[in-house]
Design an enzyme around this catalytic site. Structure first.
Site, mmCIF file in Angstrom:
data_model
loop_
_atom_site.group_PDB
_atom_site.id
_atom_site.type_symbol
_atom_site.label_atom_id
_atom_site.label_comp_id
_atom_site.label_asym_id
_atom_site.label_seq_id
_atom_site.Cartn_x
_atom_site.Cartn_y
_atom_site.Cartn_z
ATOM 1 N N ALA A 92 14.908 12.704 -0.098
ATOM 2 C CA ALA A 92 16.009 13.018 0.802
ATOM 3 C C ALA A 92 16.329 11.760 1.599
ATOM 4 O O ALA A 92 15.511 10.848 1.694
ATOM 5 C CB ALA A 92 15.592 14.147 1.733
ATOM 6 N N GLY A 150 12.414 14.792 -2.577
ATOM 7 C CA GLY A 150 13.603 15.461 -3.107
ATOM 8 C C GLY A 150 13.976 14.939 -4.487
ATOM 9 O O GLY A 150 14.591 15.658 -5.280
ATOM 10 N N GLU A 202 11.961 16.781 -6.824
ATOM 11 C CA GLU A 202 12.433 18.172 -6.783
ATOM 12 C C GLU A 202 13.712 18.338 -7.591
ATOM 13 O O GLU A 202 13.952 19.395 -8.179
ATOM 14 C CB GLU A 202 12.627 18.617 -5.332
ATOM 15 C CG GLU A 202 11.292 18.734 -4.596
ATOM 16 C CD GLU A 202 11.451 19.006 -3.118
ATOM 17 O OE1 GLU A 202 12.031 18.146 -2.422
ATOM 18 O OE2 GLU A 202 11.008 20.074 -2.662
ATOM 19 N N GLU A 257 6.114 13.838 1.087
ATOM 20 C CA GLU A 257 6.629 14.339 2.365
ATOM 21 C C GLU A 257 5.550 14.425 3.434
ATOM 22 O O GLU A 257 5.795 14.227 4.619
ATOM 23 C CB GLU A 257 7.262 15.726 2.169
ATOM 24 C CG GLU A 257 8.637 15.723 1.532
ATOM 25 C CD GLU A 257 8.597 15.669 0.010
ATOM 26 O OE1 GLU A 257 7.517 15.407 -0.564
ATOM 27 O OE2 GLU A 257 9.647 15.892 -0.613
HETATM 28 N N1 3HC Z 1 15.789 7.736 2.944
HETATM 29 C C1 3HC Z 1 16.466 6.726 3.519
HETATM 30 N N2 3HC Z 1 16.115 5.436 3.401
HETATM 31 C C2 3HC Z 1 15.039 5.151 2.667
HETATM 32 C C3 3HC Z 1 14.277 6.156 2.036
HETATM 33 C C4 3HC Z 1 14.699 7.499 2.197
HETATM 34 N N3 3HC Z 1 14.053 8.512 1.627
HETATM 35 N N4 3HC Z 1 13.255 5.573 1.385
HETATM 36 C C5 3HC Z 1 13.383 4.251 1.573
HETATM 37 N N5 3HC Z 1 14.443 4.000 2.355
HETATM 38 C C6 3HC Z 1 14.938 2.677 2.760
HETATM 39 C C7 3HC Z 1 13.937 1.931 3.615
HETATM 40 O O1 3HC Z 1 14.068 2.277 4.972
HETATM 41 C C8 3HC Z 1 14.309 0.493 3.342
HETATM 42 O O2 3HC Z 1 15.432 0.202 4.123
HETATM 43 P P1 3HC Z 1 15.646 -1.279 4.695
HETATM 44 O O3 3HC Z 1 15.686 -2.177 3.508
HETATM 45 O O4 3HC Z 1 16.939 -1.159 5.423
HETATM 46 O O5 3HC Z 1 14.457 -1.507 5.570
HETATM 47 C C9 3HC Z 1 14.763 0.510 1.881
HETATM 48 O O6 3HC Z 1 15.056 1.889 1.587
HETATM 49 C C10 3HC Z 1 13.729 0.011 0.906
HETATM 50 O O7 3HC Z 1 12.499 0.696 1.167
HETATM 51 P P2 3HC Z 1 11.110 -0.052 1.076
HETATM 52 O O8 3HC Z 1 11.160 -1.311 1.860
HETATM 53 O O9 3HC Z 1 10.079 0.954 1.428
HETATM 54 O O10 3HC Z 1 11.092 -0.432 -0.476
HETATM 55 P P3 3HC Z 1 9.925 -0.382 -1.527
HETATM 56 O O11 3HC Z 1 10.522 -0.795 -2.799
HETATM 57 O O12 3HC Z 1 8.726 -1.059 -0.990
HETATM 58 O O13 3HC Z 1 9.513 1.175 -1.637
HETATM 59 C C11 3HC Z 1 9.857 3.527 -1.902
HETATM 60 C C12 3HC Z 1 10.401 2.104 -2.167
HETATM 61 C C13 3HC Z 1 8.561 3.738 -2.680
HETATM 62 C C14 3HC Z 1 10.898 4.508 -2.373
HETATM 63 C C15 3HC Z 1 9.558 3.696 -0.402
HETATM 64 O O14 3HC Z 1 10.697 3.307 0.328
HETATM 65 C C16 3HC Z 1 9.230 5.082 0.026
HETATM 66 O O15 3HC Z 1 8.084 5.500 -0.109
HETATM 67 N N6 3HC Z 1 10.215 5.832 0.568
HETATM 68 C C17 3HC Z 1 10.010 7.128 1.122
HETATM 69 C C18 3HC Z 1 9.928 8.157 0.050
HETATM 70 C C19 3HC Z 1 9.789 9.519 0.664
HETATM 71 O O16 3HC Z 1 9.051 9.740 1.598
HETATM 72 N N7 3HC Z 1 10.526 10.479 0.088
HETATM 73 C C20 3HC Z 1 10.489 11.796 0.577
HETATM 74 C C21 3HC Z 1 11.553 11.947 1.600
HETATM 75 S S1 3HC Z 1 11.531 13.518 2.393
HETATM 76 C C22 3HC Z 1 12.203 14.552 1.253
HETATM 77 O O17 3HC Z 1 12.525 14.156 0.173
HETATM 78 C C23 3HC Z 1 12.368 15.968 1.705
HETATM 79 C C24 3HC Z 1 12.726 16.844 0.563
HETATM 80 O O18 3HC Z 1 11.596 17.537 0.145
HETATM 81 C C25 3HC Z 1 13.785 17.814 0.902
#
Ligand code: 3HC
Ligand code: NAI
Length: 696
Positions: free
Chosen positions: A67, A106, A109, A129
């Site tokens: 998400a 997401g 998902e 998450e």
């Molecule tokens: N939403 C918005 N921005 C995000 C994001 C997300 N889910 N994930 C990463 N970003 C952004 C980061 O803030 C960063 O922004 P910046 O360059 O402006 O600082 C950019 O994307 C790149 O991220 P990283 O520096 O972390 O890049 P990496 O290549 O090292 O890692 C990644 C990529 C593995 C995807 C890592 O960013 C990550 O683990 N992201 C979070 C993933 C996550 O937690 N997903 C679950 C979200 S909650 C959800 O999905 C709820 C659902 O169940 C409904």
């Protein structure tokens, strides 16, 4: 190619396979435009008689990584993710997700509502998450156990750790691994075959064969709870994740979804999740350093030198060998070198024993570490890190030597934990090449790296060092030169106050308990025992002027000799309070004329330990020694075990409000006196303006 929205494209090939491509850099998060594009793209493909099957695919470096976290806490803009998922799952034609990079949260998902999944060999699949204090809120907790089984699902949702393609295939999470670099072609062919051969449109929601085992053995959940209790202490999200998987087993799918929805909202509105989401961005923000841009020149770092094979030098060397960078490690005498190299080998072998690396890996890493007794061997190194004793004169001599030995352009770094890096740099004719790289112990494990930007450190030296930190998987926080930098400088304040508290009659064990209950892995006295009470203690100058000196003088060195603030069981290393130490503390307090109190509450202990840290953090910010308050939080969460679900000291203070913090600091200042209670000018200013540290 047609643009459905500015984030999703649609194209149908000659065989009637529609490819929906999500293109929302950097990580293809499920922003409004993506949800809209997926929904409309699926509607279009469903309605188009020429389309036989659909492939969901992503542009750029990754499949949907979750998400859009930046949308959290704001009103949801339709369509919801559920609408898009329904359109995929209920499509009357086969839908195949083509997954590369990371299918997270997401993203996974979405992949799990497709009828089939094809993965790139290097793809990763996870529901992380929990790391944001959340749970998968789009059916993930209900679908994952149905496809990978309950035990694996529990592991994945509570640890947040992703699995790779091989494991995903074994567990049935994907149906095929595509050949390297041929993901889209393979997924399109797969979709065409599914359509042409009329394969069943598999819906994970309808499957329950993998739930059976847990249905017959409900004890699995409590067993799992017990197994992760220590690791998840203080967090709320792991338990809610487990409850959702329990619901998947015990309730019909739609009912389970309701439980997931309800608990998702509970997580989303919890202070723990707010702190963890704040922290997610704080860690990424730390990488942004004024003056360092993408086009700032970088130096080439191919070989590294480390001086000193002690506790730190050994651990530091391992970081480089782990990622294939050769290290030359120089000691002053053979015995110390042999000892250092043996410790490194032992550490690697221990990791191999736990199954986290192979014996081949051990040998490969060891072959990258070359021991020497001659600093001339640093002549060709691109980066040299000094990790000898914490002694200014010694470090100065060494930097003069390094200056004469190392090639022009080499980066010279010191691992000092508190000394003045400007003073060290001034010993060389190239202070612009010098900086502090303050690793934390154990250096091969702790992720924090305080990067000390000295007065003359060149931008390209800092930029290169930031890149190096990434390569060795550290989280770098740039700090300025001051005694103890950010982390230790604040730690000193906590230590000073904790020592006062015990002189007023509170036992070390009680102080430690309060700090432990707050969420730290251990309190200040247990930590001193672990580090060694004699660090920086000198028998010759020791004059019974503090409890620590008295303990050292009586032969107590901490955990290493089984006696410190606590006594330690020689076999189990379990600690117990020591009445003898408590008496020593009382005697010392009496000598100092310090009155014993029996009215000190846990709240007072906590505030007196943490507020001086916040006050010092404010001074650090005010002096520009940290770039932003969130950097201080990153230092404390990563380097000192501040519980991430409380964001960090500055975030914690902002939750209380700077006005309230100031009021308390002033009250303690009046009652107790001392430099560390003198309110920082920045704290006073922010409190007056009604602002938090985040707005400083
Ligand atoms: N939403 C918005 N921005 C995000 C994001 C997300 N889910 N994930 C990463 N970003 C952004 C980061 O803030 C960063 O922004 P910046 O360059 O402006 O600082 C950019 O994307 C790149 O991220 P990283 O520096 O972390 O890049 P990496 O290549 O090292 O890692 C990644 C990529 C593995 C995807 C890592 O960013 C990550 O683990 N992201 C979070 C993933 C996550 O937690 N997903 C679950 C979200 S909650 C959800 O999905 C709820 C659902 O169940 C409904
Ligand atoms: P240590 O005592 O374990 O190791 C120092 C090593 O340097 C010894 O093996 C010694 O033989 C070697 N050495 C001393 N003089 C030398 C010389 N002239 N040439 C070559 N080798 C020499 O010390 P430790 O703990 O590794 O600390 C090293 C540095 O790291 C210190 O500046 C310390 O403040 C800093 N540091 C220590 C941390 C810790 O927790 N131990 C954490 C972060 C930084």
């Amino acid at each position: 190619m047609t643009a459905i929205t500015d984030m999703v494209d649609y194209e149908v090939n000659d065989d009637g396979i529609a490819v929906l491509t999500v293109d929302n850099p950097p990580v293809n998060a499920l922003s409004q435009g993506v949800r809209q594009g997926l929904l409309e793209g699926m509607q279009k493909a469903t309605a188009d008689d020429d389309v036989k099957a659909v492939v969901l695919h992503c542009a750029g470096k990754t499949f949907i990584a979750g998400a859009d976290i930046t949308e959290f806490g704001k009103p949801m803009q339709p369509p919801s993710l559920f609408d898009a998922q329904d359109a995929i799952e209920n499509c009357p034609k086969p839908v195949v997700a083509a997954i590369h990079g990371t299918a997270l949260g997401g993203g996974l998902e979405v992949a799990m509502v497709a009828h089939y999944r094809v993965g790139d060999p290097n793809a990763k699949y996870g529901l992380p998450e929990v790391n944001l204090g959340l749970l998968p809120g789009a059916g993930g907790t209900q679908r994952l156990p149905r496809v990978v089984g309950v035990q694996k699902a529990l592991e994945m949702v509570t640890s947040g750790k992703p699995i790779g393609s091989k494991e995903a295939l074994e567990h049935g999470l994907i149906d095929k691994i595509a050949p390297e670099n041929q993901l889209l072609e393979a997924a399109v062919a797969f979709a065409a075959q599914a359509a042409n051969e009329g394969w069943e449109l598999k819906k994970i929601r309808d499957r329950d064969e993998k739930l059976k085992e847990a249905k017959e053995n409900p004890g699995i959940f409590d067993g799992f709870r017990r197994a992760i209790a220590r690791k998840t202490r203080g967090f709320v999200a792991p338990e809610y994740n487990i409850q959702c998987v329990e619901a998947a087993v015990n309730k019909p799918f739609e009912e389970g979804l309701k439980v997931e929805r309800e608990l998702f909202m509970k997580c989303m509105t919890s202070p723990e999740s707010a702190a963890q989401r704040y922290y997610f961005f704080a860690e990424r923000q730390a990488g942004r350093v004024p003056g360092i841009e993408k086009d700032t020149p970088r130096r080439d770092i191919r070989t590294v030198g480390v001086l000193g094979a002690g506790t730190m030098g050994g651990g530091i060397s391992m970081n480089f060998a782990n990622v294939g960078i050769p290290v030359t490690i120089v000691e002053r005498e053979q015995a110390a070198l042999d000892r250092g190299l043996a410790v490194i080998r032992k550490n690697y072998e221990r990791t191999a024993k736990k199954g986290r690396m192979s014996m081949d890996d051990v040998e490969r890493c060891m072959s990258l570490i070359n021991g020497s007794l001659d600093k001339q061997d640093f002549a060709d190194c691109d980066l040299v890190i000094e990790a000898v004793f914490e002694n200014m004169e010694l470090k100065k001599t060494i930097f003069r030597e390094l200056d004469s030995i190392c090639k022009p352009g080499a980066i010279l770094a010191t691992n000092t934990s508190a000394l003045d890096v400007d003073e060290i740099a001034a010993e060389t004719k190239r202070p612009e090449d010098v900086l502090g790289l303050h690793f934390f112990s154990p250096a091969n494990i702790m992720r924090l790296l305080e990067m000390v930007r000295a007065e003359k450190t060149a931008d390209d030296v800092l930029a290169t060092s930031l890149d190096v930190a990434k390569r060795i998987k550290k989280i770098a926080v740039v700090v300025g030169v001051c005694p103890g930098f950010v982390g230790n400088r604040m730690l000193f304040q906590r230590g000073a106050e904790a020592n006062r508290i015990i002189l007023e009659g509170v036992t070390p064990a009680r102080v430690d308990q309060v700090i432990y209950d707050f969420g730290f892995p251990m309190g200040p006295f247990a930590m001193s025992d672990l580090a060694g009470l004699d660090i920086g203690w000198d028998e010759k100058t020791s004059s019974s002027s503090s409890v620590r000196e008295i303990l050292c003088e009586s032969g107590r060195r901490g955990q290493k000799n089984g006696r410190g603030y606590y006594v330690y069981d020689t076999e189990t290393r379990a600690s117990s309070p020591d009445p003898e130490v408590e008496q020593m503390i009382r005697d010392f307090a009496a000598k100092q004329g310090i009155e014993q109190r029996d009215d000190i509450s846990d709240e007072e202990i906590l505030e007196r330990c943490l507020l001086p840290m916040v006050n010092e953090g404010a001074k650090i910010l005010d002096e520009g020694k940290a770039i932003r308050s969130s950097d201080i939080d990153v230092v404390w969460v990563n380097g000192y075990g501040w519980p991430v679900y409380r964001g960090g000291p500055m975030y914690w203070a902002d939750q209380m409000g700077t006005a309230k913090v100031l009021e308390k600091v002033k009250a303690y200042s009046e009652k107790l006196g001392g430099e560390h209670w003198k309110p920082s000018a920045l704290l006073e200013k922010l409190a007056g303006e009604g602002k938090g540290f985040a707005q400083a």
